[in-house]
Scaffold this motif. Sequence first.
Motif, PDB file in Angstrom:
ATOM      1  N   ILE A  30     -27.679   1.835 -33.042  1.00  0.00           N
ATOM      2  CA  ILE A  30     -27.349   1.319 -31.772  1.00  0.00           C
ATOM      3  C   ILE A  30     -27.326   2.439 -30.630  1.00  0.00           C
ATOM      4  CG2 ILE A  30     -25.269   0.408 -30.593  1.00  0.00           C
ATOM      5  CD1 ILE A  30     -26.063  -1.537 -32.298  1.00  0.00           C
ATOM      6  N   LYS A  31     -27.786   1.947 -29.784  1.00  0.00           N
ATOM      7  CA  LYS A  31     -27.979   2.651 -28.373  1.00  0.00           C
ATOM      8  C   LYS A  31     -27.007   2.124 -27.413  1.00  0.00           C
ATOM      9  CE  LYS A  31     -30.961   5.936 -29.660  1.00  0.00           C
ATOM     10  NZ  LYS A  31     -30.880   7.474 -29.568  1.00  0.00           N
ATOM     11  N   TYR A  32     -26.490   2.759 -26.583  1.00  0.00           N
ATOM     12  CA  TYR A  32     -25.489   2.078 -25.495  1.00  0.00           C
ATOM     13  C   TYR A  32     -25.601   2.968 -24.334  1.00  0.00           C
ATOM     14  CZ  TYR A  32     -21.484   0.729 -22.696  1.00  0.00           C
ATOM     15  OH  TYR A  32     -20.502   0.123 -21.741  1.00  0.00           O
ATOM     16  N   ALA A  33     -25.622   2.442 -22.998  1.00  0.00           N
ATOM     17  CA  ALA A  33     -25.637   3.322 -21.804  1.00  0.00           C
ATOM     18  C   ALA A  33     -24.951   2.506 -20.824  1.00  0.00           C
ATOM     19  CB  ALA A  33     -27.032   3.637 -21.431  1.00  0.00           C
ATOM     20  N   LYS A  34     -24.268   3.206 -19.807  1.00  0.00           N
ATOM     21  CA  LYS A  34     -23.536   2.765 -18.990  1.00  0.00           C
ATOM     22  C   LYS A  34     -23.887   3.149 -17.674  1.00  0.00           C
ATOM     23  CE  LYS A  34     -18.803   1.504 -17.321  1.00  0.00           C
ATOM     24  NZ  LYS A  34     -17.615   1.504 -17.430  1.00  0.00           N
ATOM     25  N   TYR A  35     -24.156   2.255 -16.676  1.00  0.00           N
ATOM     26  CA  TYR A  35     -24.577   3.006 -15.076  1.00  0.00           C
ATOM     27  C   TYR A  35     -23.876   3.995 -14.723  1.00  0.00           C
ATOM     28  CZ  TYR A  35     -26.686   2.754 -10.591  1.00  0.00           C
ATOM     29  OH  TYR A  35     -27.253   2.895  -9.458  1.00  0.00           O
ATOM     30  N   GLU A  36     -22.350   3.529 -14.721  1.00  0.00           N
ATOM     31  CA  GLU A  36     -21.415   4.327 -14.109  1.00  0.00           C
ATOM     32  C   GLU A  36     -21.234   5.787 -14.526  1.00  0.00           C
ATOM     33  OE1 GLU A  36     -17.214   4.288 -15.588  1.00  0.00           O
ATOM     34  OE2 GLU A  36     -16.932   3.115 -13.875  1.00  0.00           O
ATOM     35  N   ARG A  37     -21.619   5.788 -15.996  1.00  0.00           N
ATOM     36  CA  ARG A  37     -21.400   7.212 -16.530  1.00  0.00           C
ATOM     37  C   ARG A  37     -22.618   8.150 -16.329  1.00  0.00           C
ATOM     38  NH1 ARG A  37     -19.435   5.530 -22.640  1.00  0.00           N
ATOM     39  NH2 ARG A  37     -17.623   4.681 -21.980  1.00  0.00           N
ATOM     40  N   GLN A  38     -23.817   7.625 -15.765  1.00  0.00           N
ATOM     41  CA  GLN A  38     -24.857   8.200 -15.586  1.00  0.00           C
ATOM     42  C   GLN A  38     -25.174   8.646 -14.233  1.00  0.00           C
ATOM     43  OE1 GLN A  38     -28.857   6.346 -16.301  1.00  0.00           O
ATOM     44  NE2 GLN A  38     -30.123   8.003 -15.686  1.00  0.00           N
ATOM     45  N   PHE A  39     -24.634   8.125 -13.275  1.00  0.00           N
ATOM     46  CA  PHE A  39     -24.717   8.346 -11.842  1.00  0.00           C
ATOM     47  C   PHE A  39     -23.366   8.497 -11.111  1.00  0.00           C
ATOM     48  CE2 PHE A  39     -28.623   6.012 -12.741  1.00  0.00           C
ATOM     49  CZ  PHE A  39     -29.553   6.851 -12.251  1.00  0.00           C
ATOM     50  N   TYR A  40     -22.206   8.397 -11.949  1.00  0.00           N
ATOM     51  CA  TYR A  40     -21.139   8.734 -11.394  1.00  0.00           C
ATOM     52  C   TYR A  40     -20.484   7.904 -10.335  1.00  0.00           C
ATOM     53  CZ  TYR A  40     -21.924  12.807 -13.977  1.00  0.00           C
ATOM     54  OH  TYR A  40     -22.380  13.678 -15.007  1.00  0.00           O
ATOM     55  N   VAL A  41     -20.718   6.458 -10.370  1.00  0.00           N
ATOM     56  CA  VAL A  41     -20.555   5.587  -9.463  1.00  0.00           C
ATOM     57  C   VAL A  41     -19.457   4.497  -9.930  1.00  0.00           C
ATOM     58  CG1 VAL A  41     -21.488   3.445  -8.159  1.00  0.00           C
ATOM     59  CG2 VAL A  41     -22.877   5.669  -8.589  1.00  0.00           C
ATOM     60  N   LYS A  42     -18.305   4.670  -9.620  1.00  0.00           N
ATOM     61  CA  LYS A  42     -17.070   4.174 -10.532  1.00  0.00           C
ATOM     62  C   LYS A  42     -17.478   2.597 -10.393  1.00  0.00           C
ATOM     63  CE  LYS A  42     -12.851   3.934 -12.048  1.00  0.00           C
ATOM     64  NZ  LYS A  42     -13.024   4.490 -13.580  1.00  0.00           N
ATOM     65  N   HIS A  43     -17.351   1.923 -11.300  1.00  0.00           N
ATOM     66  CA  HIS A  43     -17.451   0.414 -11.682  1.00  0.00           C
ATOM     67  C   HIS A  43     -19.131  -0.008 -10.886  1.00  0.00           C
ATOM     68  CE1 HIS A  43     -13.748  -0.206 -13.055  1.00  0.00           C
ATOM     69  NE2 HIS A  43     -13.190   0.309 -11.958  1.00  0.00           N
ATOM     70  N   GLY A  44     -20.027   1.156 -11.233  1.00  0.00           N
ATOM     71  CA  GLY A  44     -21.270   0.718 -10.519  1.00  0.00           C
ATOM     72  C   GLY A  44     -21.989  -0.362 -11.018  1.00  0.00           C
ATOM     73  N   GLN A  45     -22.661  -1.011 -10.094  1.00  0.00           N
ATOM     74  CA  GLN A  45     -23.686  -2.154 -10.473  1.00  0.00           C
ATOM     75  C   GLN A  45     -25.294  -1.694 -10.473  1.00  0.00           C
ATOM     76  OE1 GLN A  45     -23.896  -5.350  -7.639  1.00  0.00           O
ATOM     77  NE2 GLN A  45     -24.691  -6.716  -9.180  1.00  0.00           N
ATOM     78  N   ALA A  46     -25.698  -2.009 -11.366  1.00  0.00           N
ATOM     79  CA  ALA A  46     -27.180  -1.208 -11.756  1.00  0.00           C
ATOM     80  C   ALA A  46     -28.176  -1.989 -10.969  1.00  0.00           C
ATOM     81  CB  ALA A  46     -27.322  -1.104 -13.350  1.00  0.00           C
TER      82      ALA A  46
END
Length: 304
Positions: A30-46
């Motif tokens: 399983i792989k998982y990625a969250k936009y917020e964690r990559q770009f430090y945008v709180k609750h970010g919409q990718a």
Amino acid sequence: MSIIDSTKTIVGLGKGLHDSSVCASFNGEIKYAKYERQFYVKHGQAPEAWYWEVLKKWGINYPDFLVYTDQGDIGLTPRLPANDEPYIKINNNYYLLDHHLAHLWSNIEFDESKQAVCIDGRGSGNNSILIKTDKLYRFKAYTPAIVFIRLGQYMGLIKPEEFGNAAGKVMGLISYGKCDEALYQKLKNLPLEHVSNFCYIAFKENNKEWQNILATVDKVCFDFVKTVFLKTDIKKEIFYSGGVALNVQWNTLLHKIGYCLNINPAPYDGGLSIGAVRWAHHFLGIKQPSFKNFPYIQEPYDNN
């Protein structure tokens, strides 16, 4: 009975208005990625490109099966359920899934035999609540999540477009006030939308008792949550998800009442991609993948 098929590459995209994420099941992992964690945008919409850049990094160009939630790049595709359809087949291997169903399946122990509740802000289509017992029941309601978002706006804690940041800030302030029992008696039988309107007037007037108003409204909102759980069987475990499931205080009170809640660490929109992947396995009749080290399965990033 589920079959075992680790050869398929299955992708889930959580494409809500915030907390965008992507999950993939392939080659037995399983792989998982969250936009917020990559770009430090709180609750970010990718942006759309981000999902495919992450997949390409994982070596995925053409998934065998892809499931996504909410609006995407398919033009005017509606938020589900539309005409009570829980999913829409876009083409042979692309599916659009009901937001709330993705929430339910984001709990890695959930399956169709389980009882579940999802309480959200807006959720799916015109629905904000989903209850699963022997059937699926959907309800349109002005939920506590919307009340807290409005409170954050009325108090000037957030800008109108920053709705994803509101509920947590408001919850953090509630403990500074005390419930005003007289005010509670006036508000407890009102629809939550009217309670929200009352708060708008109160904060416009710079009411000095706003901390107590928050604590009072919090009690009114929890009354609403209790009415939702009355539709479930208290003797059975309840898989609980959606943004409202993040309220630890209410969860504690529900537990004291006697509800046995099963809440995974990603009941909010950040878990939608996980739910999409697990729903896909269920839909295809494939054995569910093992989420090792859940929820700490975020991929590391190198933005240099």
